[in-house]
Design an enzyme around this catalytic site. Structure first.
Site, short mmCIF file in Angstrom:
data_model
loop_
_atom_site.label_atom_id
_atom_site.label_comp_id
_atom_site.label_asym_id
_atom_site.label_seq_id
_atom_site.Cartn_x
_atom_site.Cartn_y
_atom_site.Cartn_z
N LYS A 310 1.30 -7.64 7.12
CA LYS A 310 0.60 -7.22 5.91
C LYS A 310 -0.06 -8.43 5.26
O LYS A 310 0.53 -9.52 5.22
CB LYS A 310 1.56 -6.58 4.90
CG LYS A 310 0.91 -6.24 3.56
CD LYS A 310 1.91 -5.68 2.55
CE LYS A 310 1.23 -5.39 1.22
NZ LYS A 310 2.15 -4.84 0.21
N GLU A 360 4.05 -4.31 -12.82
CA GLU A 360 5.00 -4.85 -11.85
C GLU A 360 5.87 -5.96 -12.44
O GLU A 360 5.37 -7.01 -12.85
CB GLU A 360 4.26 -5.38 -10.62
CG GLU A 360 5.19 -5.80 -9.50
CD GLU A 360 4.46 -6.10 -8.20
OE1 GLU A 360 5.10 -6.54 -7.25
OE2 GLU A 360 3.23 -5.88 -8.14
N GLU A 404 3.83 -0.18 4.06
CA GLU A 404 3.50 -1.21 3.08
C GLU A 404 4.63 -1.36 2.06
O GLU A 404 5.03 -2.48 1.72
CB GLU A 404 2.19 -0.84 2.37
CG GLU A 404 1.72 -1.86 1.35
CD GLU A 404 0.44 -1.45 0.64
OE1 GLU A 404 0.09 -2.10 -0.36
OE2 GLU A 404 -0.19 -0.46 1.07
N GLU A 539 -9.75 1.77 -3.86
CA GLU A 539 -8.52 1.45 -4.59
C GLU A 539 -8.76 0.30 -5.56
O GLU A 539 -8.25 0.30 -6.69
CB GLU A 539 -7.40 1.09 -3.61
CG GLU A 539 -6.07 0.82 -4.29
CD GLU A 539 -4.94 0.63 -3.29
OE1 GLU A 539 -4.15 -0.31 -3.49
OE2 GLU A 539 -4.85 1.40 -2.32
N LYS A 543 -8.17 0.29 -9.68
CA LYS A 543 -7.32 -0.70 -10.34
C LYS A 543 -8.06 -1.47 -11.44
O LYS A 543 -7.43 -1.95 -12.38
CB LYS A 543 -6.74 -1.65 -9.31
CG LYS A 543 -5.68 -1.00 -8.42
CD LYS A 543 -5.17 -1.95 -7.36
CE LYS A 543 -4.04 -1.31 -6.56
NZ LYS A 543 -3.56 -2.16 -5.45
#
Length: 574
Positions: A310, A360, A404, A539, A543
């Site tokens: 990744k 986060e 992921e 995406e 965001k």
């Protein structure tokens, strides 16, 4: 017409001409750094003590540390009067120690919002500004000055000025952590050092991020601490003879800052920023280059000899607007839709402001207890309950997103187990819903073996696979070779250290905002086997939408341009 007004109008016209010249042109890779090369820390800035100069291991513990709680005041004006009086008493009765830190705090019965107080303060270049608000309030022990049984809960903190700051171009080290902790007594839990660390300290620092260095932390001189049902105004003074910052210098600077702090403030400031007209915008990389970059990364991931599973690729989007953007007003707009996220602002003197609304958590420490979380996989929210549920089920059943997310969760678990005992993961996979997006999510917790392991935990957790990739070093190298802009503090740790507590978020969903830069918006997305370049670009758009909603894409009409020119004329000095 006055020369200043003509200058204001000329500024808008130059921006319009810049847009006309570059609208259909492809700008070179180094455009961002080129256009921002004139940014500098103004010479008028008054700097305080840099607490990380020299080696902390050769310095003794500070000689004096204390928090003094003053009598309760009814409003901020009365609280400021009490602080002025208390600072005068300090001047008359200086401490005997050659180093130390003293916090004076005045509880206020009136509820004052920290973001409103910060917005009312003079936006002068010499004052650093900080703001931090967690997604859920956390208890700060030992600050009870209200005669109630339970400690108040900190909702948000706004600060200006610098009692002591910590900045360097070298990577953040254990000795820098010691330098910060030296000024954070365990019995004064609200003395905190707020700041951020670069995503990659080994990469070159571009002009727009220059004032931040490799890391930047500050213990504010003046703070407004918003509590549940009340608030607190505080002043902090720090000194250290061994750092050539004696008591007299520190107290003189504090008094100078207090004189410029506004006791009045605008209550209930607008939570929705006025739309700013875009005169010029560019993505780095462009959509075409993005497709090529993602496809190249997928080839590396699929390679037989590659350990890479990744990599998180990011984009920087620069928007030049017809009027200057107020970062605090933008931050207030983020607050309006960010109840389940961290809001932050970090602005060194003379620098653009780094603001964000990130969901986060990197970690939270309370004594030896540690909590963290894994966040990966993204879907937009649905327009109806049924549609939202269907999108949630699609996210939970997606093999690509499961891969992921698993990479992120298991990496964080292993890193916690290296420094913590009793590590638990609960739930192992769930969906966390935010106003605009929803993510796969897991909570992790553990217990540090000793407080000194906090630095090792921070160094181990950052960067997480959610913002870098896996394995970490292979992903970091690919990012350094691929990306054509400086991430700066984007995707780095942002938060605060304290004596008994520390809390850090991951600096995503963020922007760099200032007069010279306009708005630089940052977003990233995880690339794993099965990723699609066009879907990942979409995406990124989702965001950054919390920022782009504040921007108007079309050019202003003649009437709107005249209004802008009139506003600029009113703002111009006589």
């Amino acid at each position: 017409m006055a020369a200043s007004a003509m200058g204001a109008q000329s500024k808008i016209l130059r921006r319009l001409l810049d847009k006309r010249e570059t609208n259909n042109a492809s700008l070179p890779i180094n455009t961002v750094s080129f256009h921002l090369s004139s940014i500098r820390v103004s010479s008028c800035c008054i700097m305080s003590m840099n607490g990380c100069e020299g080696e902390a291991r050769f310095r003794p513990a500070i000689g004096a540390s204390e928090t003094r709680t003053l009598p309760v005041s009814a409003d901020p004006g009365s609280a400021m009067d009490r602080l002025r009086s208390a600072v005068s008493d300090l001047k008359e009765n200086p401490p005997a120690s050659s180093s130390g830190i003293i916090r004076l705090q005045a509880p206020i019965t009136e509820r004052v919002k920290a973001i409103e107080w910060l917005h009312s303060q003079p936006p002068r270049c010499r004052f650093p500004r900080v703001f931090f608000s967690p997604p859920s309030a956390c208890t700060a022990s030992g600050i009870n000055g209200f005669g109630i049984e339970h400690d108040p809960i900190v909702v948000s903190v706004a600060g200006i000025g610098s009692a002591v700051f910590f900045r360097h171009l070298r990577p953040f080290s254990y000795h820098d952590w010691l330098s910060i902790k030296r000024f954070l007594p365990a019995d004064s839990p609200l003395i905190r050092a707020y700041g951020a660390i670069r995503f990659d300290a080994r990469s070159d620092v571009s002009a727009e991020w220059g004032a931040f260095g490799s890391f930047y932390f500050v213990i504010p001189q003046i703070e407004l601490v918003e509590l549940t049902g009340s608030c607190m105004l505080a002043a902090t003074v720090a000194w250290d003879d061994s750092s050539d910052w004696p008591w007299e210098n520190a107290l003189q600077l504090l008094q100078s800052t207090i004189r410029e702090v506004s006791s009045s403030f605008i209550k209930q400031m607008k939570r929705h920023a006025p739309t700013a007209f875009i005169l010029n915008s560019n993505h780095f990389p462009s959509k075409k280059n993005w497709d090529s970059t993602v496809n190249s990364a997928l080839q590396v991931i699929k390679g037989q000899d590659s350990p890479l599973t990744k990599v998180v690729l990011a984009r920087s989007s620069r928007y030049v607007t017809a009027s200057d953007i107020d970062p605090i007003v933008w931050l207030a707009s983020l607050q309006a839709e960010g109840e389940n996220a961290y809001q932050f602002c970090l602005q060194p003197p003379g620098s653009p402001a780094f603001i964000g609304n990130t969901p986060e958590k990197l970690f939270h420490r309370s004594l030896l207890s540690i909590s963290s979380e894994a966040l990966a996989g993204t879907r937009v929210r649905g327009g109806s309950t049924a549609q939202d549920l269907q999108i949630e089920l699609d996210l939970l059943s997606s093999p690509k997103d499961h891969l992921e997310f698993t990479i992120v969760r298991e990496s964080i678990r292993r890193k916690l187990e290296a420094t913590c005992s009793d590590v638990v993961v609960e739930p192992r996979k769930a969906v966390r819903k935010l106003p605009r997006v929803q993510h796969l999510h897991a909570l992790l917790a553990g217990r540090l073996k000793r407080e000194e392991d906090e630095y090792d935990l921070l160094a181990s957790l950052h960067p997480t696979p959610a913002v870098c990739g896996f394995p970490t070093e292979e992903a970091r190298l690919l990012i350094a070779e691929t990306e054509v802009f400086d991430r700066g503090m984007y995707a780095g740790p942002v938060g605060w250290f304290g004596g008994r507590e520390s809390e850090f978020a991951v600096g995503i969903r963020s922007a760099l905002v200032g007069k010279e830069v306009g708005a630089l918006l940052y977003a990233g997305t995880g690339i794993v086997e099965g990723s699609n370049a066009s879907s990942e670009w979409n995406e990124l758009q989702i965001k950054t939408s919390q920022f782009t909603k504040l921007l108007k894409l079309e050019m202003p009409s003649q009437k709107e341009l005249m209004t802008l020119q009139h506003i600029q004329k009113l703002r111009a000095p006589a």
